[in-house]
Motif scaffolding. Structure first.
Motif, mmCIF file in Angstrom:
data_model
loop_
_atom_site.group_PDB
_atom_site.id
_atom_site.type_symbol
_atom_site.label_atom_id
_atom_site.label_comp_id
_atom_site.label_asym_id
_atom_site.label_seq_id
_atom_site.Cartn_x
_atom_site.Cartn_y
_atom_site.Cartn_z
ATOM 1 N N HIS A 1 -8.176 -21.367 89.772
ATOM 2 C CA HIS A 1 -9.350 -21.044 88.639
ATOM 3 C C HIS A 1 -9.085 -19.720 87.852
ATOM 4 O O HIS A 1 -9.289 -19.321 86.759
ATOM 5 N N VAL A 2 -8.437 -18.910 88.662
ATOM 6 C CA VAL A 2 -8.072 -17.596 88.035
ATOM 7 C C VAL A 2 -7.156 -17.539 87.130
ATOM 8 O O VAL A 2 -7.226 -17.025 85.966
ATOM 9 N N ARG A 3 -6.196 -18.512 87.227
ATOM 10 C CA ARG A 3 -4.979 -18.746 86.270
ATOM 11 C C ARG A 3 -5.364 -19.319 84.934
ATOM 12 O O ARG A 3 -5.244 -18.925 83.981
ATOM 13 N N TYR A 4 -6.630 -20.385 85.203
ATOM 14 C CA TYR A 4 -6.977 -20.896 84.055
ATOM 15 C C TYR A 4 -7.830 -19.926 83.129
ATOM 16 O O TYR A 4 -7.771 -20.028 82.068
ATOM 17 N N THR B 1 -18.806 -10.673 92.574
ATOM 18 C CA THR B 1 -19.008 -11.502 91.624
ATOM 19 C C THR B 1 -19.734 -12.750 92.066
ATOM 20 O O THR B 1 -19.975 -13.780 91.388
ATOM 21 N N GLU B 2 -20.200 -12.381 93.522
ATOM 22 C CA GLU B 2 -20.764 -13.611 94.055
ATOM 23 C C GLU B 2 -21.846 -13.018 94.777
ATOM 24 O O GLU B 2 -22.120 -11.935 95.028
ATOM 25 N N ILE C 1 -15.731 -17.597 89.958
ATOM 26 C CA ILE C 1 -14.266 -17.291 90.117
ATOM 27 C C ILE C 1 -13.379 -17.388 88.745
ATOM 28 O O ILE C 1 -12.739 -16.420 88.362
ATOM 29 N N ASP C 2 -13.740 -18.497 88.153
ATOM 30 C CA ASP C 2 -13.354 -18.376 86.693
ATOM 31 C C ASP C 2 -14.085 -17.095 85.697
ATOM 32 O O ASP C 2 -13.385 -16.552 84.760
ATOM 33 N N MET C 3 -15.218 -16.811 86.232
ATOM 34 C CA MET C 3 -15.723 -15.622 85.432
ATOM 35 C C MET C 3 -15.238 -14.380 85.636
ATOM 36 O O MET C 3 -15.325 -13.403 85.018
ATOM 37 N N THR C 4 -14.583 -14.074 86.823
ATOM 38 C CA THR C 4 -14.231 -12.632 87.254
ATOM 39 C C THR C 4 -13.264 -11.999 86.793
ATOM 40 O O THR C 4 -13.391 -11.138 86.239
ATOM 41 N N PRO C 5 -12.173 -12.785 86.098
ATOM 42 C CA PRO C 5 -11.255 -12.133 85.008
ATOM 43 C C PRO C 5 -11.878 -12.019 83.651
ATOM 44 O O PRO C 5 -11.429 -10.930 83.000
ATOM 45 N N ARG C 6 -12.779 -12.899 83.349
ATOM 46 C CA ARG C 6 -13.729 -12.885 82.243
ATOM 47 C C ARG C 6 -14.468 -11.141 82.190
ATOM 48 O O ARG C 6 -14.591 -10.858 81.078
ATOM 49 N N SER D 1 -22.667 -15.829 80.650
ATOM 50 C CA SER D 1 -21.695 -16.715 81.356
ATOM 51 C C SER D 1 -22.066 -18.188 81.063
ATOM 52 O O SER D 1 -23.197 -18.570 80.767
ATOM 53 N N VAL D 2 -21.359 -19.046 81.565
ATOM 54 C CA VAL D 2 -21.684 -20.465 81.468
ATOM 55 C C VAL D 2 -22.590 -20.711 82.129
ATOM 56 O O VAL D 2 -23.073 -22.157 82.125
#
Length: 423
Positions: free
Chosen positions: A53-56, A155-156, A322-327, A355-356
């Motif tokens: 997720h982070v890499r994506y 972030t959770e 998790i996707d949102m964290t680096p964003r 966010s989404v």
């Protein structure tokens, strides 16, 4: 790829001027994020999926221009082995390799808390070389409460927020009468049990708590003895913070015993293998809380992201947060017009992000992200309340209740020491 929302950073004259005013690293350098979570052992499948997720997200940010000035983000990966000691070694290796932020959360609250403490000490001793800790899944309220740190951002939704959502649901579920507390013996497991007694007890004073057990995390191979004790207590429901292997083995043992229990959990339904375990056990209902679940209506951006992720990775999407964290980190860097860690931390405070799963806010007073929470139950596909099967089964997720982050927000004991804000 579906057109999902993501930070867009274009190389324009204004951005270049801002970069000169508050310099970022040269575009040929990378902004390094160190991922520290379990990549071996009983929870390796969870850690690998979280890393994906982070890499994506990082790949998507880089594909759309990266950070201001064209700087790219880079992910370094380290195996925490669910150990505070191993995580300390990983942290030092990450520092040696030039990491600016740590992304973690899947190692358990006690491990993440130890990382935060080490980062705080490092930052105090090494001004100008500070790091941030972005925590996507360890949800002990003390981490944004009495043990909060300026350098830590969660972030959770925390345990208290999730249990409040569960308690609100149980308040409207009269079938829940006798509750057993079965939890992993570590910080978060104990917290989940404690908040279960407190908040469910307040919502439903008539509920009886008929037993409580803590078990070693990730080491129980057969939960049959625990299930036997629960059955002997007469419980119809279990409040359990178990996740990963500990959740699937519990479901298997209860299924083998033909014991039809209700389970109330924080996030297990999103973790690989859980839906399959429910479908195989044939009995029992697992209700859990997350910012989103597959097939949820009214959140098309999250569904589009999940589909794009599956198309690129071949894996099922676990969690928007998790996707949102680096964003969120990228958005804060853009807001700060700098990669200076102190400036980025201040920019993260009170950051509002579309966010989404809808608008979210990083609360400045304690660095707790306020994001929606959906109470949902794993149930057979019926074409009405459950339209999408999961993990190759005819079981999916039924939405039971939706709450905003503000509705679940708790007070905080956080008294944060802040560095000087160089502006």
């Amino acid at each position: 790829m579906p057109n999902i929302r993501h930070p867009r950073f274009a190389l324009r004259a204004a951005a270049l001027a801002a970069m000169l005013a508050a310099p970022l690293a040269h575009a040929s350098d990378t902004y390094k994020i160190a991922y520290i979570d379990p990549l071996s052992g009983p929870f390796a499948n969870v850690g690998e999926l979280m890393l994906l997720h982070v890499r994506y997200a990082v790949d998507d940010i880089n594909a759309h221009g990266g950070l201001p000035g064209g700087q790219k983000m880079e992910v370094l990966q380290f195996d925490s082995k669910l150990s505070a000691q191993e995580s300390q070694s990983a942290l030092q290796a990450a520092i040696d390799q030039g990491a600016r932020a740590i992304v973690t959360g899947g190692s358990g609250s006690s491990v993440v808390a130890a990382l935060v403490q080490s980062v705080s000490r490092w930052n105090q001793r090494n001004p100008g070389k500070e790091l941030l800790v972005l925590n996507h899944s360890s949800i002990d309220p003390d981490m944004t409460g009495k043990n909060c740190s300026f350098w830590h951002f969660q972030t959770e939704a925390n345990t208290a927020m999730k249990m409040k959502a569960i308690a609100n649901y149980i308040k409207k579920t009269p079938q829940v009468q006798k509750v057993y507390l079965l939890n992993q013996d570590y910080a978060h497991g104990r917290q989940w049990a404690s908040y279960g007694r407190q908040l469910v007890g307040l919502a439903r004073p008539d509920v009886q708590f008929v037993g409580e057990t803590l078990h070693p995390i990730g080491r129980v191979k057969d939960f049959a003895p625990y299930v036997a004790n629960i059955r002997q207590s007469g419980a119809d429901s279990v409040i359990t913070g178990n996740w990963g292997q500990d959740m699937t083995l519990l479901l298997k043992a209860a299924g083998d015993a033909g014991y039809d229990l209700r389970y109330f959990n924080h996030s297990a339904g999103a973790i690989p293998g859980t839906v399959l375990a429910v479908s195989q056990s044939k009995v029992g209902q697992l209700t859990w809380v997350a910012e989103w679940h597959p097939g949820e209506e009214g959140v098309p951006k999250a569904e589009a992201l999940a589909q794009a992720y599956k198309a690129r990775t071949g894996k099922d999407f676990l969690a928007p947060r998790i996707d949102m964290t680096p964003r969120l980190l990228a958005a804060a860097i853009a807001k700060a017009k700098s990669t200076d860690t102190v400036k980025v931390a201040y920019a993260l405070e009170n950051l509002q992000y579309d966010s989404v799963v809808g608008p979210v806010t990083m609360r400045g007073e304690d660095h707790q992200l306020l994001l929606p929470q959906v109470v949902n139950t794993i149930a057979p596909v019926d074409g009405k309340t459950v339209k999408v099967g999961w993990e190759g089964t005819n079981y999916g997720f039924r939405t039971d209740a939706v709450y905003t982050g503000n509705e679940l927000a708790q007070g905080t004991q956080c008294k944060m020491e802040r560095p000087g804000n160089a502006s």
